[in-house]
Design a protein around this motif. Sequence first.
Motif, short mmCIF file in Angstrom:
data_model
loop_
_atom_site.label_atom_id
_atom_site.label_comp_id
_atom_site.label_asym_id
_atom_site.label_seq_id
_atom_site.Cartn_x
_atom_site.Cartn_y
_atom_site.Cartn_z
N UNK A 141 0.80 -1.23 0.00
CA UNK A 141 0.00 0.00 0.00
C UNK A 141 0.83 1.27 0.00
N UNK A 142 2.00 1.25 0.67
CA UNK A 142 2.83 2.46 0.68
C UNK A 142 3.68 2.58 -0.57
N UNK A 143 3.70 1.55 -1.41
CA UNK A 143 4.43 1.61 -2.67
C UNK A 143 5.91 1.32 -2.58
N UNK A 184 9.56 4.25 -5.17
CA UNK A 184 10.97 4.52 -5.51
C UNK A 184 11.13 5.20 -6.86
N UNK A 185 10.01 5.49 -7.53
CA UNK A 185 10.08 6.22 -8.78
C UNK A 185 10.26 5.37 -10.01
N UNK A 186 10.09 4.06 -9.92
CA UNK A 186 10.22 3.21 -11.08
C UNK A 186 9.06 3.38 -12.04
N UNK A 187 9.09 2.63 -13.14
CA UNK A 187 8.00 2.73 -14.13
C UNK A 187 6.69 2.23 -13.52
N UNK A 214 -3.46 8.95 -16.91
CA UNK A 214 -2.26 9.12 -16.09
C UNK A 214 -2.13 8.01 -15.05
N UNK A 215 -0.92 7.60 -14.73
CA UNK A 215 -0.73 6.58 -13.68
C UNK A 215 -1.37 7.02 -12.36
N UNK A 216 -1.69 6.03 -11.54
CA UNK A 216 -2.25 6.26 -10.21
C UNK A 216 -3.64 6.89 -10.27
N UNK A 217 -4.31 6.78 -11.41
CA UNK A 217 -5.67 7.28 -11.55
C UNK A 217 -6.64 6.12 -11.29
N UNK A 218 -7.54 6.32 -10.35
CA UNK A 218 -8.49 5.26 -9.99
C UNK A 218 -9.61 5.19 -11.02
N UNK A 219 -10.01 3.98 -11.36
CA UNK A 219 -11.14 3.76 -12.24
C UNK A 219 -12.19 2.96 -11.47
N UNK A 220 -13.43 3.44 -11.50
CA UNK A 220 -14.51 2.78 -10.76
C UNK A 220 -15.03 1.58 -11.54
#
Length: 650
Positions: A141-143, A184-187, A214-220
């Motif tokens: 969860x924290x990535x 950590x900033x990876x792809x 865009x990355x990290x965009x939630x889709x319902x």
Amino acid sequence: MTFTDTHHLIGMRQRLLFEWMVVVTALVLLSSVLTIWKDLPGIRDINHRAYNLSMQAAPKLPPDPNIVIIAIDDASIEALGYWPWRRAVHAELLKRLHGARAVGLDLIFSSPHPIYPQDDLLLANAIAEQGRVILPEILSPDGWHQTRPIGPLAQAAAALGRVDVQPDPDGTLRAMEPRRTPANGGPPLPHFSLALARVIGQDKAAIAKTLATPPDTARHIRFTDSASRRTIYPYAAVLNGQIPESTFQDRIVLIGAWASGLGDHLPTPLSRTAPGVEILADILQNMQGDLWIRVAPTWITVLAGLGLILPVCLGLRMLSARRGLIGVLIAVVFGLITDALLLQEAGYWLPPAGILLALVLAYPLWSWRSQEATLSHIDAELERLRIPLQSEDTTRDSDTLSNPLGPDTLPERAVRLNRAISRLKQATQTQEETLSFLSHDMRSPQSAILAIIELRRQAPNHSTEETALASIEQQARATLRLVDQFVQQGRAESATLNLHTCYLDDLIQECCDQRWPQAAQRQIELRFEPRHPEAVAHIDRELIGRAIGNLLDNALLYSPTRSVVECSLVPAERYWNIHVQDMGPGIPEGQMEHLFDRFHRLSGGAHKPTGSGLGLAFVKTVTQRHGGRIFCVSPPGQGARFTISLPAED
């Protein structure tokens, strides 16, 4: 209606219009702010509940028959033994799925098998032979932490994909992130369903839309109907050949845990808990067909709120309070139904919490502001009418209507309004009585004077000049007496009281001394014995003295010659009672009810007074303004006793 009244009415309407604009602006701002801050705990909970209701009301997504699930269920565990099974078992299963279009193996192999390390190679070979197997990985969860399959398996797999999802704070899964960036900033790491869709290669347009997000965009997620679940085959039945291999030809196969207590089971907005592998199938179907539930942008939600709030506020301004409340409730229900229909027909959902809260607050907010504007107008009108904020002496234990909560409370304002209405009614009655008084009582002496003058002109010898002047003087004095009584009554009703501490014994004695000559002329004994030097009251000495004098004048007028008029001062709890007793004919019982009314005169008896009928009304007005009471007792044939009861001063 006068110009001033019209001006005040226009001012009232302008004030209400201003308050209405303030309410509309406040509600629109509130709706906008809550829409922007939709992640606040309370607002978020309302949005989540509304989303669940909309999802449950909307038609469910039918399962795609090309997506099947091989479930590790309770029956398979009973047939194959305790979990976890050897990896060679999974390799055997994959050999039966060569015709599958793609296989998603939702099982984590993050470390070599500690007992059967050769099984890892068997599984890797089976994965490579199938050629279209996707293995899961997990991003914490924290990535910061990433869990991947062991090297041989990862190299053999066609792709890797994340299976981690983030439920909302209430534990319900509503959305997922197709791509998520590690801390950590990876792809960005693709989701399991996205990896599957890319391996399949179909519906490239839908996949392109997802990749363009865009990355990290939630889709319902649009979930499938629980009443018509996907095609599911037990793991053991497929492994043992009970299910023909042709069943899986050109179909997407997902393998995952289904048994109770095994794997992850997450709540969904459809009021049911779904296994993780079934959720993966739903996400994959959304990915392939671009079937996501789209959350409307903030500006659209704000405009939608404006479209609901304005009609509701217009209705509140134009309708009655009850109909306005019904209109607000209808608007709330309409907003929820519209939100559900929008999700059903267009796949769009508007977070309604800000709009709903604004609608719910519209009624009390407008009621408050319109009431304040109305009451302020009433206060201004009461001030024009010189209605006091409270009773003139709220510390006295009298029959006051003053509210102890203060002059700005609604009950006190209602009391003041009622007092104003009573005064207006009284003013109307007084106007009618005054017109009658002016047309009759005031005209009679003037008509008599004119008649004497006309008689003198026409018949100079009918009476002497001295007799005519005496008659004119008598009528003029009667007129002045009426005017004086009328003026004193008006002063008693409206003038500010000049309150001072007064010794009642001295006041009564002074009133009796002033009328001693009148009593002596008629041989009437006027008695009063001062016995209470401690009798003190906070009063207007002049008005109370005139009131006592009026009672003494009436007693002397109605008492027969050589009788007694007696005054006395008696304590009665927190009051001092001033009694005036005469020996006249008394007052008929039928006239007691209107005894203290303005312009009321006693009828019957030997005496026919020529007064204005304002004397006792004056006494009542003065006494009540001092927080006291006036009453009369008149037994038949025993005269009358009038009592002025005044609050005693500590």
